[in-house]
Structure formats: C-alpha cells, structure tokens
Write an enzyme that holds these catalytic residues in place. Sequence first.
Site, mmCIF file in Angstrom:
data_model
loop_
_atom_site.group_PDB
_atom_site.id
_atom_site.type_symbol
_atom_site.label_atom_id
_atom_site.label_comp_id
_atom_site.label_asym_id
_atom_site.label_seq_id
_atom_site.Cartn_x
_atom_site.Cartn_y
_atom_site.Cartn_z
ATOM 1 N N LYS A 170 -48.621 11.535 -5.135
ATOM 2 C CA LYS A 170 -48.960 12.037 -3.799
ATOM 3 C C LYS A 170 -47.711 12.453 -3.034
ATOM 4 O O LYS A 170 -47.667 13.524 -2.429
ATOM 5 C CB LYS A 170 -49.699 10.940 -3.021
ATOM 6 C CG LYS A 170 -49.785 11.176 -1.528
ATOM 7 C CD LYS A 170 -50.511 10.056 -0.812
ATOM 8 C CE LYS A 170 -49.682 8.865 -0.422
ATOM 9 N NZ LYS A 170 -48.826 9.016 0.768
ATOM 10 N N ASN A 171 -46.691 11.564 -3.070
ATOM 11 C CA ASN A 171 -45.530 11.803 -2.216
ATOM 12 C C ASN A 171 -44.598 12.884 -2.750
ATOM 13 O O ASN A 171 -43.575 13.179 -2.143
ATOM 14 C CB ASN A 171 -44.794 10.480 -1.935
ATOM 15 C CG ASN A 171 -45.632 9.587 -1.022
ATOM 16 O OD1 ASN A 171 -46.582 10.057 -0.389
ATOM 17 N ND2 ASN A 171 -45.299 8.307 -0.965
ATOM 18 N N ARG B 83 -49.180 12.655 8.463
ATOM 19 C CA ARG B 83 -47.801 12.571 8.932
ATOM 20 C C ARG B 83 -46.935 13.698 8.368
ATOM 21 O O ARG B 83 -46.128 14.281 9.077
ATOM 22 C CB ARG B 83 -47.233 11.208 8.522
ATOM 23 C CG ARG B 83 -45.786 11.021 8.891
ATOM 24 C CD ARG B 83 -45.348 9.607 8.596
ATOM 25 N NE ARG B 83 -43.908 9.478 8.602
ATOM 26 C CZ ARG B 83 -43.160 9.316 9.682
ATOM 27 N NH1 ARG B 83 -43.721 9.310 10.866
ATOM 28 N NH2 ARG B 83 -41.857 9.185 9.583
ATOM 29 N N CYS C 298 -51.088 7.135 8.095
ATOM 30 C CA CYS C 298 -51.488 5.732 7.993
ATOM 31 C C CYS C 298 -51.028 4.946 9.218
ATOM 32 O O CYS C 298 -49.937 5.165 9.730
ATOM 33 C CB CYS C 298 -50.872 5.114 6.739
ATOM 34 S SG CYS C 298 -51.865 5.369 5.280
ATOM 35 N N ARG D 106 -43.859 4.845 13.439
ATOM 36 C CA ARG D 106 -43.495 5.965 12.567
ATOM 37 C C ARG D 106 -43.074 7.227 13.317
ATOM 38 O O ARG D 106 -43.632 8.293 13.130
ATOM 39 C CB ARG D 106 -44.630 6.279 11.579
ATOM 40 C CG ARG D 106 -45.004 5.089 10.745
ATOM 41 C CD ARG D 106 -45.962 5.450 9.660
ATOM 42 N NE ARG D 106 -45.293 6.083 8.539
ATOM 43 C CZ ARG D 106 -45.940 6.643 7.520
ATOM 44 N NH1 ARG D 106 -47.245 6.674 7.505
ATOM 45 N NH2 ARG D 106 -45.267 7.176 6.534
ATOM 46 N N ASP E 182 -44.289 0.152 -0.399
ATOM 47 C CA ASP E 182 -45.638 0.518 -0.845
ATOM 48 C C ASP E 182 -46.231 -0.510 -1.813
ATOM 49 O O ASP E 182 -47.421 -0.485 -2.083
ATOM 50 C CB ASP E 182 -45.613 1.886 -1.544
ATOM 51 C CG ASP E 182 -45.072 2.972 -0.642
ATOM 52 O OD1 ASP E 182 -45.456 2.986 0.537
ATOM 53 O OD2 ASP E 182 -44.251 3.783 -1.099
ATOM 54 N N ARG F 32 -57.094 8.740 0.482
ATOM 55 C CA ARG F 32 -55.894 9.513 0.861
ATOM 56 C C ARG F 32 -54.921 9.626 -0.300
ATOM 57 O O ARG F 32 -54.164 10.590 -0.377
ATOM 58 C CB ARG F 32 -55.109 8.800 1.979
ATOM 59 C CG ARG F 32 -55.824 8.632 3.269
ATOM 60 C CD ARG F 32 -54.870 8.016 4.255
ATOM 61 N NE ARG F 32 -53.929 9.065 4.622
ATOM 62 C CZ ARG F 32 -53.631 9.399 5.861
ATOM 63 N NH1 ARG F 32 -54.157 8.760 6.856
ATOM 64 N NH2 ARG F 32 -52.785 10.370 6.094
HETATM 65 N N1 EPU Z 1 -38.385 6.088 11.027
HETATM 66 C C1 EPU Z 1 -38.073 6.284 12.332
HETATM 67 N N2 EPU Z 1 -37.640 7.517 12.717
HETATM 68 C C2 EPU Z 1 -37.523 8.554 11.850
HETATM 69 C C3 EPU Z 1 -37.838 8.343 10.494
HETATM 70 C C4 EPU Z 1 -38.279 7.097 10.103
HETATM 71 O O1 EPU Z 1 -38.158 5.384 13.137
HETATM 72 O O2 EPU Z 1 -37.129 9.653 12.269
HETATM 73 C C5 EPU Z 1 -38.823 4.759 10.588
HETATM 74 C C6 EPU Z 1 -40.265 4.747 10.115
HETATM 75 O O3 EPU Z 1 -41.135 4.537 11.204
HETATM 76 C C7 EPU Z 1 -40.256 3.601 9.133
HETATM 77 C C8 EPU Z 1 -38.850 3.660 8.537
HETATM 78 O O4 EPU Z 1 -38.062 4.378 9.469
HETATM 79 O O5 EPU Z 1 -40.427 2.401 9.803
HETATM 80 C C9 EPU Z 1 -38.750 4.333 7.178
HETATM 81 O O6 EPU Z 1 -39.378 5.578 7.241
HETATM 82 P P1 EPU Z 1 -39.245 6.713 6.154
HETATM 83 O O7 EPU Z 1 -38.954 7.946 6.923
HETATM 84 O O8 EPU Z 1 -38.326 6.348 5.040
HETATM 85 O O9 EPU Z 1 -40.709 6.710 5.576
HETATM 86 P P2 EPU Z 1 -41.652 7.947 5.499
HETATM 87 O O10 EPU Z 1 -40.839 9.086 5.082
HETATM 88 O O11 EPU Z 1 -42.459 8.021 6.709
HETATM 89 C C10 EPU Z 1 -42.272 7.808 2.984
HETATM 90 C C11 EPU Z 1 -43.546 7.756 2.203
HETATM 91 C C12 EPU Z 1 -44.167 6.391 2.402
HETATM 92 C C13 EPU Z 1 -43.195 5.352 1.860
HETATM 93 C C14 EPU Z 1 -41.834 5.477 2.575
HETATM 94 C C15 EPU Z 1 -40.778 4.615 1.944
HETATM 95 C C16 EPU Z 1 -44.377 10.012 2.150
HETATM 96 C C17 EPU Z 1 -45.392 10.963 2.619
HETATM 97 N N3 EPU Z 1 -44.444 8.780 2.671
HETATM 98 O O12 EPU Z 1 -42.631 7.563 4.337
HETATM 99 O O13 EPU Z 1 -45.358 6.356 1.646
HETATM 100 O O14 EPU Z 1 -43.710 4.073 2.122
HETATM 101 O O15 EPU Z 1 -41.361 6.839 2.505
HETATM 102 O O16 EPU Z 1 -40.494 5.072 0.662
HETATM 103 O O17 EPU Z 1 -43.539 10.338 1.334
HETATM 104 C C18 EPU Z 1 -47.557 5.692 1.200
HETATM 105 O O18 EPU Z 1 -47.532 6.470 0.229
HETATM 106 O O19 EPU Z 1 -48.484 4.866 1.391
HETATM 107 C C19 EPU Z 1 -46.472 5.735 2.159
HETATM 108 C C20 EPU Z 1 -46.569 5.207 3.381
#
Ligand code: EPU
Length: 446
Positions: free
Chosen positions: A22-23, A92, A116, A121, A308, A422
């Site tokens: 997915k990601n 997102r 989610c 986030r 995850d 999802r």
């Molecule tokens: N964060 C901020 N500000 C930002 C960016 C991130 O505060 O500008 C915070 C987030 O709220 C979170 C932390 O930093 O608490 C880490 O966030 P990150 O940006 O690394 O996560 P993400 O990019 O939102 C992706 C995956 C997630 C996975 C995480 C960690 C996708 C679409 N989502 O999320 O996948 O858990 O990286 O590897 O790629 C899932 O598949 O269920 C999922 C949530």
Amino acid sequence: MDTFIITGGKPLQGEVTLGGAKNVALKLLVASLLTDEELIIHNVPEIRDVMLMIEVLTSLGVKVDRNGNTLTAKNIRVDQIQVPLDIGARLRTSSMVIGPLLARYGKAMVPNPGGCRIGARPIDRHITALRNMGAVIDYRSDDGYFHATAPQGLKGISYKFSKNSHTGTETIILAAVLAKGKTIIKGAAEEVEVDELITFLNSMGAKVCRSAPKEIIIEGVTSLHGAEHMIMPDRNEEITFAIAAAVTGGDITVIGSQRQYLSVFLETFAAAGGGYEAIDVTKTRYFRKNKLTSVDILTQPHPGFMTDWQAPWAVLMTQASGTAIIHETVFENRFGYAQELKKMGAQIESYDPKVSDPTGFYNFNWEDHQDGDHHAIRIQGPTKLHNAILTMNDLRAGATLVLAALAAEGQSVLHGVEHIDRGYEKIEERLGKLGAIIERQKEENA
Ligand code: EPU
C-alpha cells in the site's frame, strides 16, 4: 460500514500470497502527475486507500484504468489543482500531490490531510521544506485548505528533517525531481518503501540517489517520461500472517516474502517463541515454535521495529507468558485497539514511561501530545481470549482485532471493516482459504 463475523479458535494453515505494498502504490500513483506519458503499474492492491487516491488523481486530470491489479495512469491535464475536500480529508497521502502540482503548474490546493485516526499527524515538516524550495503556502482554517503557489517555480535546497518523516521525505522527493537544481535531504527516512519510489522515479528519468543511509540527493530534471513497474509485496501483510500463524497455533507459508526487510521483526518473533523457515527467496513458513513468552517492543522508524507492527504484536503478547511492554514512539495515539482487546479478556494497562527528553525522544511533535494520550501499554499474558463485539478504529487496529478474533474462542462481531479495507485486499477471502471462519456482512444486511 461492513461487519465481519469471525468464529475463532481454528489453526490457520496453508499458503497465502501477499498483496502489493500500500505504502508504495499510493506514492507511485502520485508520480503520474509528474509526466504526460503513461505509467503502467503492476501488483497494485485493490484496497480503499488506492481507490481514494485514484479519485484524487482523476479529479486532477489523470485518466486511470484498472485491469485486475495492473493500473495505467495518464495525465491528460485538465488544469485542475484542487484536491476535493471530502476525499482529501479521508486520505492523508492526498497532500503529497502538492509537490508535483507546484512543480508543473505553479499552484496547488490541498486539504489538511486525514487518514487513519492515530494522532494529530500534521504535515508541518513537509510544508517547511516546500517553503524553503520557494513555495508560498498559507493554511486557511475557513476552508480547510493549504493554498500553495510557486511564483518562481521550485528550487533545489539542502534540507534537514529534524525528525523522521516517511511521507515527508517522499513529498520532498516528488517536489524536487522537477525543481531547478540540486536538493539534498538530510535526516531522510530510511523506509524501504521510499527506496522503491526512488527506483520508480529514476525509471521515469529522474536523478535521485540515496547517498548515505539518511541522505538523499536529487538533481532536478526538466521533464519525466512514462515507465512500467511491479510493486513490491506488502511487508505489513507478512507480519500479520506470521502472527496469525502463531496465535492460532497454525502454519502459514507466505508467498512474496520480504524477509530481507523484516530482520528486526523476525528476531523479535523468534525470541517470543515464533518460528519461521526460509523455504526459498520469496517463500517463508511461519508457525509457533516454542511456548510463547513476552518480549518488549520500542517502536522506531526503519530499520527498527515499525509502529505498524505493534498493534498485531499486542495480540501475540496476550498469548505469551509474562509481562510485555509496547512503547510507541512514532505516533502519539496508536493504542485505540487496547480497549477492544480488553473486551476479549486481555489484561492490558496503559501508562506513560518516564522519558527524560520527550521532545527529542518521540518522533511525533511532543506539543501535539494531549492529556489522556498514553505512550505505552503493559500486557499480562497468557490470556484465553473470548468472543466480543468489537469496533475497529484504524487500519492496523482492524488487522489486530481480526487476529484476536481468530485466536479467541467463540463468535466475534467486528464493526468498521472499512478500516481494514484501506490496506488489506480481500482479507476475508485470503484468511478463509487458510481455514478461517470469517464472513463479511454488507452494510445493508449487517
Ligand atoms: N509528523 C509531524 N509533522 C510532519 C510529519 C510527521 O508531526 O510534518 C509526525 C507524525 O504525526 C507522526 C510522526 O511524525 O507522529 C512520524 O510520521 P511520518 O511522517 O514518518 O509517518 P507518515 O509518513 O504519516 C508513513 C506510513 C505509515 C507508517 C509511518 C511510519 C504511508 C502512507 N504511511 O506515515 O503507515 O506507519 O510512515 O513508517 O506511507 C499504515 O500503513 O498503517 C501507516 C500508518
């Protein structure tokens, strides 16, 4: 909202093929905005987040056709730069279109991202980097949109992420491939899904390389062309099936195995009594090898134990003897499932571990932490789980409750199946082939 009816207590056995990641799929689809030529993407999972991304792209002028798990995407340019609010609020990653739209059209309107419910986030790190690249971005709370323009186009920068951001890193890569000059991302995320995006963009003519584990260099180019790609299997699915085998006392062989990216999981799984056998490069057999025992987890960005995986891990720990601690450091609110597991008899308590410098220690912005958020749980096992009426409230929590219901005695009812839809393609069919008794009741019959 569909419902699952699951009768648990049956060992799951047999072979299962992993769906596409997915990601990865979501980000490759965003890349369709970077070229007017056709992209052909294979092994795209048929899941709700992909459908939502297709809706986003269609609204922006990309023609997407699906033939089974193969998608073709061609940007036919309708000069639309606004992501519809209702879709954006549910996905997102819809905000990731901001880079390609700015690079190609000089303007973009993206909603404050949804997805989610696992914490605030925010995307402040993405926005700061884009501003440094020359974008002018205002968030307007009256309409819920980020209004972005890049009057002079985007320019290459040197940018250091103060904390890891997986999609933040990808957002900047997607913006920088068509920017003027060189971009250096320091503190870049190391998730393997980021590298798959890099490979794909390079096959479109981009110049991106990972110069050090946490550093990525992008030389901007003037245009990108079409490409064809096969998406890697989803490693989050793999750990779900591994845990399904262990908690049901079954024996599951995963086809499309991503063992090379699961080292920390495999070590931890083995330490807890799980067994795995490498059958060949792409096949791994999972089972329960020894009596299950508790193992503590501290979630971390890749290559650590991924956030995850912690919710499914909690189910394993309900079946293990001893006390297991799960300390979540990436998201500030990812224990919504614990309340549901407790309904099944699990002994779980939430608490806040003492951390000397929470601002530096946690990956989320500490100021987003709310009273009542807990960052760790203690699970006392083993417990015989029993059936219950449960509600899923995010994707991984959904998978977790399915695992718990499969391990439990009796018939459970799981509401909120759209959350698991999802990220897991036809999960009930694939679990059914492994012997699970699981039925989907469509909303109108539920
Ligand atoms: N964060 C901020 N500000 C930002 C960016 C991130 O505060 O500008 C915070 C987030 O709220 C979170 C932390 O930093 O608490 C880490 O966030 P990150 O940006 O690394 O996560 P993400 O990019 O939102 C992706 C995956 C997630 C996975 C995480 C960690 C996708 C679409 N989502 O999320 O996948 O858990 O990286 O590897 O790629 C899932 O598949 O269920 C999922 C949530």
